[in-house]
Design a protein around this motif. Structure first.
Motif, PDB file in Angstrom:
ATOM      1  N   PHE A 275       5.076   7.539   1.315  1.00 26.02           N
ATOM      2  CA  PHE A 275       4.178   6.421   1.612  1.00 26.02           C
ATOM      3  C   PHE A 275       2.695   6.789   1.517  1.00 26.02           C
ATOM      4  N   ALA A 276       2.399   8.091   1.494  1.00 24.74           N
ATOM      5  CA  ALA A 276       0.997   8.531   1.664  1.00 24.74           C
ATOM      6  C   ALA A 276       0.103   8.058   0.526  1.00 24.74           C
ATOM      7  N   ILE A 277      -1.112   7.639   0.879  1.00 19.77           N
ATOM      8  CA  ILE A 277      -2.138   7.389  -0.132  1.00 19.77           C
ATOM      9  C   ILE A 277      -3.220   8.459   0.022  1.00 19.77           C
ATOM     10  N   ASP A 278      -3.974   8.678  -1.059  1.00 23.55           N
ATOM     11  CA  ASP A 278      -5.023   9.696  -0.971  1.00 23.55           C
ATOM     12  C   ASP A 278      -6.338   9.044  -0.516  1.00 23.55           C
ATOM     13  N   ASP A 279      -7.371   9.868  -0.400  1.00 23.80           N
ATOM     14  CA  ASP A 279      -8.639   9.357   0.139  1.00 23.80           C
ATOM     15  C   ASP A 279      -9.252   8.272  -0.753  1.00 23.80           C
ATOM     16  N   GLY A 280      -9.106   8.446  -2.067  1.00 20.07           N
ATOM     17  CA  GLY A 280      -9.642   7.442  -2.994  1.00 20.07           C
ATOM     18  C   GLY A 280      -8.961   6.098  -2.776  1.00 20.07           C
ATOM     19  N   GLU A 281      -7.663   6.153  -2.619  1.00 14.33           N
ATOM     20  CA  GLU A 281      -6.908   4.910  -2.394  1.00 14.33           C
ATOM     21  C   GLU A 281      -7.230   4.314  -1.021  1.00 14.33           C
ATOM     22  N   MET A 282      -7.436   5.189  -0.047  1.00 10.33           N
ATOM     23  CA  MET A 282      -7.820   4.658   1.281  1.00 10.33           C
ATOM     24  C   MET A 282      -9.155   3.922   1.158  1.00 10.33           C
ATOM     25  N   TYR A 283     -10.091   4.520   0.435  1.00  4.10           N
ATOM     26  CA  TYR A 283     -11.405   3.895   0.286  1.00  4.10           C
ATOM     27  C   TYR A 283     -11.277   2.520  -0.375  1.00  4.10           C
ATOM     28  N   GLN A 284     -10.516   2.477  -1.473  1.00  5.21           N
ATOM     29  CA  GLN A 284     -10.332   1.193  -2.176  1.00  5.21           C
ATOM     30  C   GLN A 284      -9.689   0.148  -1.272  1.00  5.21           C
ATOM     31  N   THR A 285      -8.674   0.575  -0.525  1.00  3.39           N
ATOM     32  CA  THR A 285      -7.950  -0.365   0.346  1.00  3.39           C
ATOM     33  C   THR A 285      -8.866  -0.898   1.445  1.00  3.39           C
ATOM     34  N   LEU A 286      -9.659  -0.003   2.031  1.00  2.00           N
ATOM     35  CA  LEU A 286     -10.548  -0.450   3.113  1.00  2.00           C
ATOM     36  C   LEU A 286     -11.652  -1.362   2.587  1.00  2.00           C
ATOM     37  N   ARG A 287     -12.166  -1.051   1.394  1.00  2.00           N
ATOM     38  CA  ARG A 287     -13.176  -1.937   0.782  1.00  2.00           C
ATOM     39  C   ARG A 287     -12.612  -3.350   0.587  1.00  2.00           C
ATOM     40  N   LEU A 288     -11.395  -3.381   0.068  1.00  2.01           N
ATOM     41  CA  LEU A 288     -10.757  -4.686  -0.151  1.00  2.01           C
ATOM     42  C   LEU A 288     -10.492  -5.400   1.175  1.00  2.01           C
ATOM     43  N   ALA A 289     -10.048  -4.627   2.150  1.00  3.71           N
ATOM     44  CA  ALA A 289      -9.746  -5.225   3.460  1.00  3.71           C
ATOM     45  C   ALA A 289     -11.000  -5.864   4.049  1.00  3.71           C
ATOM     46  N   ARG A 290     -12.120  -5.169   3.928  1.00  5.73           N
ATOM     47  CA  ARG A 290     -13.391  -5.710   4.422  1.00  5.73           C
ATOM     48  C   ARG A 290     -13.728  -7.016   3.693  1.00  5.73           C
ATOM     49  N   LYS A 291     -13.545  -6.974   2.382  1.00 11.01           N
ATOM     50  CA  LYS A 291     -13.891  -8.151   1.570  1.00 11.01           C
ATOM     51  C   LYS A 291     -12.987  -9.351   1.893  1.00 11.01           C
ATOM     52  N   LEU A 292     -11.709  -9.063   2.141  1.00 14.27           N
ATOM     53  CA  LEU A 292     -10.745 -10.155   2.302  1.00 14.27           C
ATOM     54  C   LEU A 292     -10.510 -10.549   3.763  1.00 14.27           C
ATOM     55  N   GLY A 293     -11.087  -9.779   4.699  1.00 16.93           N
ATOM     56  CA  GLY A 293     -10.922 -10.125   6.121  1.00 16.93           C
ATOM     57  C   GLY A 293      -9.599  -9.670   6.701  1.00 16.93           C
ATOM     58  N   LEU A 294      -9.184  -8.458   6.338  1.00 17.04           N
ATOM     59  CA  LEU A 294      -7.911  -7.925   6.826  1.00 17.04           C
ATOM     60  C   LEU A 294      -8.170  -6.763   7.776  1.00 17.04           C
ATOM     61  N   ILE A 295      -7.320  -6.610   8.778  1.00 18.71           N
ATOM     62  CA  ILE A 295      -7.392  -5.419   9.628  1.00 18.71           C
ATOM     63  C   ILE A 295      -6.375  -4.409   9.086  1.00 18.71           C
ATOM     64  N   VAL A 296      -6.781  -3.135   9.075  1.00 18.74           N
ATOM     65  CA  VAL A 296      -5.931  -2.097   8.470  1.00 18.74           C
ATOM     66  C   VAL A 296      -5.390  -1.183   9.562  1.00 18.74           C
ATOM     67  N   THR A 297      -4.075  -1.139   9.687  1.00 18.22           N
ATOM     68  CA  THR A 297      -3.446  -0.213  10.621  1.00 18.22           C
ATOM     69  C   THR A 297      -3.134   1.078   9.868  1.00 18.22           C
ATOM     70  N   ALA A 298      -3.214   2.218  10.564  1.00 19.43           N
ATOM     71  CA  ALA A 298      -3.061   3.483   9.842  1.00 19.43           C
ATOM     72  C   ALA A 298      -2.294   4.528  10.634  1.00 19.43           C
ATOM     73  N   HIS A 299      -1.379   5.167   9.927  1.00 25.79           N
ATOM     74  CA  HIS A 299      -0.690   6.365  10.444  1.00 25.79           C
ATOM     75  C   HIS A 299      -1.581   7.544  10.080  1.00 25.79           C
ATOM     76  N   CYS A 300      -2.147   8.189  11.084  1.00 24.34           N
ATOM     77  CA  CYS A 300      -3.195   9.185  10.842  1.00 24.34           C
ATOM     78  C   CYS A 300      -2.708  10.615  11.074  1.00 24.34           C
ATOM     79  N   GLU A 301      -2.102  11.194  10.074  1.00 16.43           N
ATOM     80  CA  GLU A 301      -1.813  12.630  10.079  1.00 16.43           C
ATOM     81  C   GLU A 301      -2.088  13.127   8.663  1.00 16.43           C
ATOM     82  N   ASN A 302      -2.555  14.363   8.557  1.00 15.80           N
ATOM     83  CA  ASN A 302      -2.923  14.906   7.250  1.00 15.80           C
ATOM     84  C   ASN A 302      -1.679  15.324   6.460  1.00 15.80           C
TER      85      ASN A 302
END
Ligand code: URP
Ligand code: ZN
Ligand code: ZN
Length: 460
Positions: free
Chosen positions: A159-186
């Motif tokens: 399921f893991a995404i990399d930092d680039g994908e996290m950045y893209q997803t969060l940018r989109l979430a901000r634009k579209l008004g979505l809250i992003v839940t995250a499993h945070c382990e490296n």
């Protein structure tokens, strides 16, 4: 036909008072002393009981292909267990693997619920890959009423995404008004540490925690917070398990990052010694983030009491003993997850409220109201007010019992809380005005539950 609840003591996240509640057409239409009801009204005497708003579990897994197998519950079993335990709505993680199409997966997850759920439900849509058409796909998911996402910083190769994908997803979430839940382990650190431990012959379940220590979770939490800060998106850390990760999250909150924190039932009550038991006994307790050193529990209870930890979920994710045995030769192959959807309310009431660790109002807030506010369900859910859905839990604080897999409704042949005492349980549970549970027994109908459409948060 209307429903009248008489003589109960209403408890919300702010108030506590005696009043009757009248319900018509699925919603609460009146609250007040000595309400009169038309002939034919169903009457429930709630004298001596507390009445809570229906509890909402913000983090469950029902349909879940994961680690070479499937989580054991289906919508019929999980939702029945949920309502027996006082949970009248939950939010399921829709988790496609990296190869799967996002929209097709969303439809598949939804189809698993249709006609089967005993309670209301919604989804967090996991982004496990960033395609060119991600924005168009998310717009369709939003149009359908799903407005929260899930990302995984762990589970490399699944399921893991990399930092680039996290950045893209969060940018989109901000634009579209979505809250992003995250499993945070490296993911990378865990993968390396797992391989090193296995190479040293350290294969038992007791090595699961050392393969993903607290600093690995603190790093993931901090990185997620930093990316939220950079993108201006709204985030929610799921299943935060330890003091170092909590410190990082609180630092971020203090500097204005829009971040909420969830911890889950097992981390409040169980510790890593459970996973250190030999054989399948230990494997039962393998979940991620792992059960921690008991010291962390104090930080979690304190954080919950003050509201620094916003919500309590379950991360319900049952695998039976045969499935756990898939990891008998290597802890990395033990399916991660514990059952718990049925037990959250009674255990948090007993070991939180009754032990003085949690006020009654914070209990309602963390297990219901704040969940509904964060995920766009308030005031339809999460409170007792005129106009709100009549999801009500009439709670018997005098009940005394013991948790056991022999009596639970979850489709799992063990309980993570076997033999644990509870002091209180729901006497009656209604879902939009229909009685679904009486005295611990399911008396309602599957199919009562509805998909909950939600609006985006303010998009920019
Ligand atoms: O061990 C866990 N938590 N299993 C379910 C998947 C997840 O990470 O939430
Ligand atoms: Zn997770
Ligand atoms: Zn989970």
């Amino acid at each position: 036909m209307g429903l009248l609840l008489q003589n109960g003591e209403i408890v919300t996240c702010e108030e506590r008072y005696f009043a009757d509640i009248y319900v018509e057409n699925e919603t609460i239409t009146a609250i007040g002393p000595a309400l009169q009801a038309p002939p034919g009204t169903e009457i429930i005497d709630a004298r001596g009981k507390l009445i809570f708003p229906g509890f909402i579990d913000p983090h469950v897994h029902i349909h879940l292909p994961f680690m070479g197998t499937f989580a054991k519950d289906n919508y019929a079993t999980a939702s029945k267990a949920a309502v027996i335990g006082g949970t009248t709505s939950f939010i399921e993680m829709c988790c496609p693997s990296r190869q799967d199409d996002l929209l097709a997966s969303y439809q598949l997850w939804k189809s698993k619920a249709e006609g089967l759920s005993a309670c209301d439900y919604a989804f967090h849509m996991a982004v496990t890959r960033c395609d060119e058409d991600l924005e168009a796909q998310l717009r369709q998911v939003i149009d359908d009423g799903t407005t929260s996402l899930k990302i995984f910083l762990s589970y490399k190769g699944a399921f893991a995404i990399d930092d680039g994908e996290m950045y893209q997803t969060l940018r989109l979430a901000r634009k579209l008004g979505l809250i992003v839940t995250a499993h945070c382990e490296n993911a990378e650190l865990i993968s390396r540490m797992q391989q090193e431990l296995l190479a040293q012959g350290r294969t038992g379940p007791e090595w699961h925690e050392p393969s993903r220590p607290d600093f690995v979770e603190a790093e993931g939490t901090g990185r997620f917070a930093t990316f939220l800060e950079a993108t201006g998106a709204s985030g929610y850390v799921v299943h935060l398990s330890c003091a170092p990760a909590l410190r990082v999250a609180l630092d971020a909150k203090k500097r204005g990052v829009n971040l909420a924190v969830e911890s889950v039932l097992p981390h409040f009550l169980l510790d890593k010694t459970y996973a250190e038991r030999t054989g399948v006994e230990g494997m039962q307790y393998v979940m991620s983030p792992p059960l921690r050193d008991r010291e962390n529990q104090r930080a979690l209870w304190e954080g919950l009491a003050t509201g620094d930890i916003d919500t309590v979920g379950t991360d319900h994710c049952p695998f039976d003993l045969a499935q756990k045995m898939m990891g008998k030769d290597a802890f990395t192959l033990i399916p991660n997850g514990l059952p718990g959807i049925e037990d959250r309310v009674n255990l948090m009431y007993t070991y939180g409220v009754n032990r003085g660790a949690l006020s009654l109002h914070r209990f309602v807030d963390a297990l219901s109201t704040r969940v509904s506010r964060l995920f766009g369900l308030y005031p339809r859910k999460g409170t007792i007010a005129v106009g709100s859905d009549a999801d009500l839990v009439i709670y018997d604080t005098q009940y005394r019992g013991t948790i056991s897999a022999t009596a639970h409704s979850m489709n799992c042949d063990y309980s993570a809380f076997e033999g644990v005492a509870i002091e209180g349980r729901p006497a009656v549970v209604t879902v939009r005005g229909k009685v679904q549970v009486r005295d611990g027994r399911f008396v309602g109908e599957h199919g009562r539950g509805r998909f909950l459409r939600r609006d985006p948060i303010q998009a920019s």
